[in-house]
Write a protein that holds these residues in place. Structure first.
Motif, PDB file in Angstrom:
ATOM      1  N   UNK A 103       0.821  -1.213   0.000  1.00  0.00           N
ATOM      2  CA  UNK A 103       0.000   0.000   0.000  1.00  0.00           C
ATOM      3  C   UNK A 103       0.851   1.259   0.000  1.00  0.00           C
ATOM      4  N   UNK A 104       1.883   1.301   0.846  1.00  0.00           N
ATOM      5  CA  UNK A 104       2.696   2.506   0.960  1.00  0.00           C
ATOM      6  C   UNK A 104       3.398   2.826  -0.357  1.00  0.00           C
ATOM      7  N   UNK A 105       3.831   1.789  -1.064  1.00  0.00           N
ATOM      8  CA  UNK A 105       4.517   1.989  -2.342  1.00  0.00           C
ATOM      9  C   UNK A 105       3.533   2.150  -3.495  1.00  0.00           C
ATOM     10  N   UNK A 106       2.250   1.869  -3.261  1.00  0.00           N
ATOM     11  CA  UNK A 106       1.292   1.877  -4.352  1.00  0.00           C
ATOM     12  C   UNK A 106       1.632   0.825  -5.392  1.00  0.00           C
ATOM     13  N   UNK A 107       2.076  -0.327  -4.916  1.00  0.00           N
ATOM     14  CA  UNK A 107       2.587  -1.372  -5.809  1.00  0.00           C
ATOM     15  C   UNK A 107       1.507  -2.427  -6.062  1.00  0.00           C
ATOM     16  N   UNK A 108       1.249  -2.671  -7.344  1.00  0.00           N
ATOM     17  CA  UNK A 108       0.199  -3.610  -7.735  1.00  0.00           C
ATOM     18  C   UNK A 108       0.771  -4.990  -8.016  1.00  0.00           C
ATOM     19  N   UNK A 109      -0.029  -6.003  -7.705  1.00  0.00           N
ATOM     20  CA  UNK A 109       0.316  -7.365  -8.078  1.00  0.00           C
ATOM     21  C   UNK A 109       0.053  -7.648  -9.536  1.00  0.00           C
ATOM     22  N   UNK A 110      -0.489  -6.652 -10.251  1.00  0.00           N
ATOM     23  CA  UNK A 110      -0.713  -6.775 -11.692  1.00  0.00           C
ATOM     24  C   UNK A 110       0.014  -5.669 -12.457  1.00  0.00           C
ATOM     25  N   UNK A 111       1.136  -5.179 -11.891  1.00  0.00           N
ATOM     26  CA  UNK A 111       1.943  -4.240 -12.673  1.00  0.00           C
ATOM     27  C   UNK A 111       2.735  -5.011 -13.720  1.00  0.00           C
ATOM     28  N   UNK A 112       3.433  -4.292 -14.590  1.00  0.00           N
ATOM     29  CA  UNK A 112       4.067  -5.010 -15.703  1.00  0.00           C
ATOM     30  C   UNK A 112       5.127  -5.986 -15.231  1.00  0.00           C
ATOM     31  N   UNK A 113       5.799  -5.689 -14.127  1.00  0.00           N
ATOM     32  CA  UNK A 113       6.822  -6.610 -13.629  1.00  0.00           C
ATOM     33  C   UNK A 113       6.215  -7.954 -13.229  1.00  0.00           C
ATOM     34  N   UNK A 114       5.111  -7.914 -12.501  1.00  0.00           N
ATOM     35  CA  UNK A 114       4.451  -9.165 -12.105  1.00  0.00           C
ATOM     36  C   UNK A 114       3.937  -9.933 -13.317  1.00  0.00           C
ATOM     37  N   UNK A 115       3.418  -9.220 -14.308  1.00  0.00           N
ATOM     38  CA  UNK A 115       2.904  -9.883 -15.496  1.00  0.00           C
ATOM     39  C   UNK A 115       4.033 -10.529 -16.305  1.00  0.00           C
ATOM     40  N   UNK A 116       5.158  -9.819 -16.431  1.00  0.00           N
ATOM     41  CA  UNK A 116       6.311 -10.371 -17.148  1.00  0.00           C
ATOM     42  C   UNK A 116       6.859 -11.593 -16.421  1.00  0.00           C
ATOM     43  N   UNK A 117       6.998 -11.479 -15.099  1.00  0.00           N
ATOM     44  CA  UNK A 117       7.538 -12.592 -14.314  1.00  0.00           C
ATOM     45  C   UNK A 117       6.650 -13.826 -14.436  1.00  0.00           C
ATOM     46  N   UNK A 118       5.342 -13.626 -14.407  1.00  0.00           N
ATOM     47  CA  UNK A 118       4.422 -14.757 -14.528  1.00  0.00           C
ATOM     48  C   UNK A 118       4.504 -15.381 -15.916  1.00  0.00           C
ATOM     49  N   UNK A 119       4.604 -14.557 -16.941  1.00  0.00           N
ATOM     50  CA  UNK A 119       4.649 -15.047 -18.317  1.00  0.00           C
ATOM     51  C   UNK A 119       5.919 -15.854 -18.590  1.00  0.00           C
ATOM     52  N   UNK A 120       7.050 -15.405 -18.020  1.00  0.00           N
ATOM     53  CA  UNK A 120       8.336 -16.033 -18.328  1.00  0.00           C
ATOM     54  C   UNK A 120       8.839 -16.952 -17.221  1.00  0.00           C
ATOM     55  N   UNK A 121       8.077 -17.054 -16.130  1.00  0.00           N
ATOM     56  CA  UNK A 121       8.475 -17.937 -15.045  1.00  0.00           C
ATOM     57  C   UNK A 121       9.710 -17.457 -14.304  1.00  0.00           C
ATOM     58  N   UNK A 122       9.799 -16.151 -14.071  1.00  0.00           N
ATOM     59  CA  UNK A 122      10.963 -15.562 -13.416  1.00  0.00           C
ATOM     60  C   UNK A 122      10.709 -15.355 -11.931  1.00  0.00           C
ATOM     61  N   UNK A 123      11.794 -15.311 -11.158  1.00  0.00           N
ATOM     62  CA  UNK A 123      11.717 -15.039  -9.719  1.00  0.00           C
ATOM     63  C   UNK A 123      11.819 -13.530  -9.531  1.00  0.00           C
ATOM     64  N   UNK A 124      10.710 -12.909  -9.181  1.00  0.00           N
ATOM     65  CA  UNK A 124      10.627 -11.450  -9.166  1.00  0.00           C
ATOM     66  C   UNK A 124      10.936 -10.855  -7.801  1.00  0.00           C
ATOM     67  N   UNK A 125      11.777  -9.817  -7.809  1.00  0.00           N
ATOM     68  CA  UNK A 125      11.930  -8.907  -6.676  1.00  0.00           C
ATOM     69  C   UNK A 125      11.487  -7.539  -7.161  1.00  0.00           C
ATOM     70  N   UNK A 126      10.325  -7.102  -6.718  1.00  0.00           N
ATOM     71  CA  UNK A 126       9.729  -5.850  -7.187  1.00  0.00           C
ATOM     72  C   UNK A 126       9.898  -4.790  -6.103  1.00  0.00           C
TER      73      UNK A 126
END
Length: 265
Positions: free
Chosen positions: A27-50
């Motif tokens: 919430x404090x960062x205004x960070x979404x679980x559906x931002x482009x980083x999460x979508x890219x990580x899910x599509x390519x099977x990457x381990x994301x640190x956002x």
């Protein structure tokens, strides 16, 4: 191509974090679980640190804490295989200027009851133009960010992702946004300067460039299928999480698709 399971670090400001796009995972960062980083990580099977964070400047990426968060580059390590960067807009107060001007113009409408002089004083509080030196400073900061990433992770693929277009050919002054015919082109000029800063940084460092600005010109505010939100001061919308002048879910999906296509190519 980045192999599945590789570590991916996402850096940036609100255009990367995705405030207003559900679900919000920080919430404090205004960070979404559906931002482009999460979508890219899910599509390519990457381990994301956002570590994207709304309001971040390039200084917050490099060496300055933001709220309780350490500089974003601290998340990059020797095992990082992919880094995306969307930052620099807040260095120029790009979206902030657009929002302040829109808010002041909106507030100036009822102020005309008190007289045009009062309304014009309200509108006059925003300057929409930046010097060439400001845009060069943004480019230089992005270059420094890329150079620091390469020092920390020499083998990482670095991708600069510029900002989705807010003001495009379909955006009508006064109708789609509360800026007039003189103010609106100045916001578009700021966007062009920011996009040029990203292009300079990519050319200077050899980083990949995702020109989301160019890809989204026909999806600006006022278009049939906008990839960004418009403007509103309505309390019920703001309380429900609406964030003016930021990527919407469709915009984040489009940016993610551009990144995935580049990485697969």
């Amino acid at each position: 191509m980045i192999p599945p399971g590789s570590r991916y670090v996402a850096l940036g400001s609100s255009f990367a974090a995705g405030p207003g796009i559900r679900p919000i995972v920080h919430k404090q960062a205004g960070r979404s679980g559906n931002n482009y980083a999460h979508l890219v990580a899910a599509e390519l099977g990457l381990e994301l640190t956002d570590v994207t964070y709304s309001g971040a400047t390039t200084a917050h990426l490099l060496d300055t804490r933001q709220d309780d968060a350490p500089p974003q580059l601290d998340a990059v390590g020797p095992d990082t295989a992919l880094v995306t960067i969307t930052a620099g807009g807040n260095d120029l107060e790009y979206v902030g200027t657009f929002m302040r001007g829109s808010a002041l113009n909106t507030l100036a409408k009822p102020a005309t009851i008190l007289g045009r002089r009062v309304a014009n004083r309200i509108r006059a509080r925003v300057s929409y133009l930046k010097d060439d030196a400001d845009y060069q400073a943004a480019a230089d900061s992005l270059i420094t960010v890329v150079e620091n990433i390469r020092e920390r992770s020499p083998n990482a693929r670095v991708v600069l992702v510029d900002y989705l277009t807010l003001v495009g050919p379909s955006t009508r002054p006064r109708l789609d946004v509360p800026l007039n015919e003189e103010q609106l082109p100045s916001v578009a000029m700021m966007a062009d300067g920011l996009a040029a800063a990203f292009a300079k940084a990519a050319a200077a460092t050899g980083a990949d460039l995702i020109a989301a600005s160019a890809a989204s010109r026909d999806h600006a505010i006022g278009s049939p299928e906008p990839w960004t939100t418009g403007f509103s001061l309505q309390p019920f919308r703001l309380l429900r999480g609406f964030v003016p002048y930021h990527p919407n879910a469709a915009g984040m999906r489009a940016v993610a698709d551009l990144i995935v296509a580049r990485l697969r190519a």
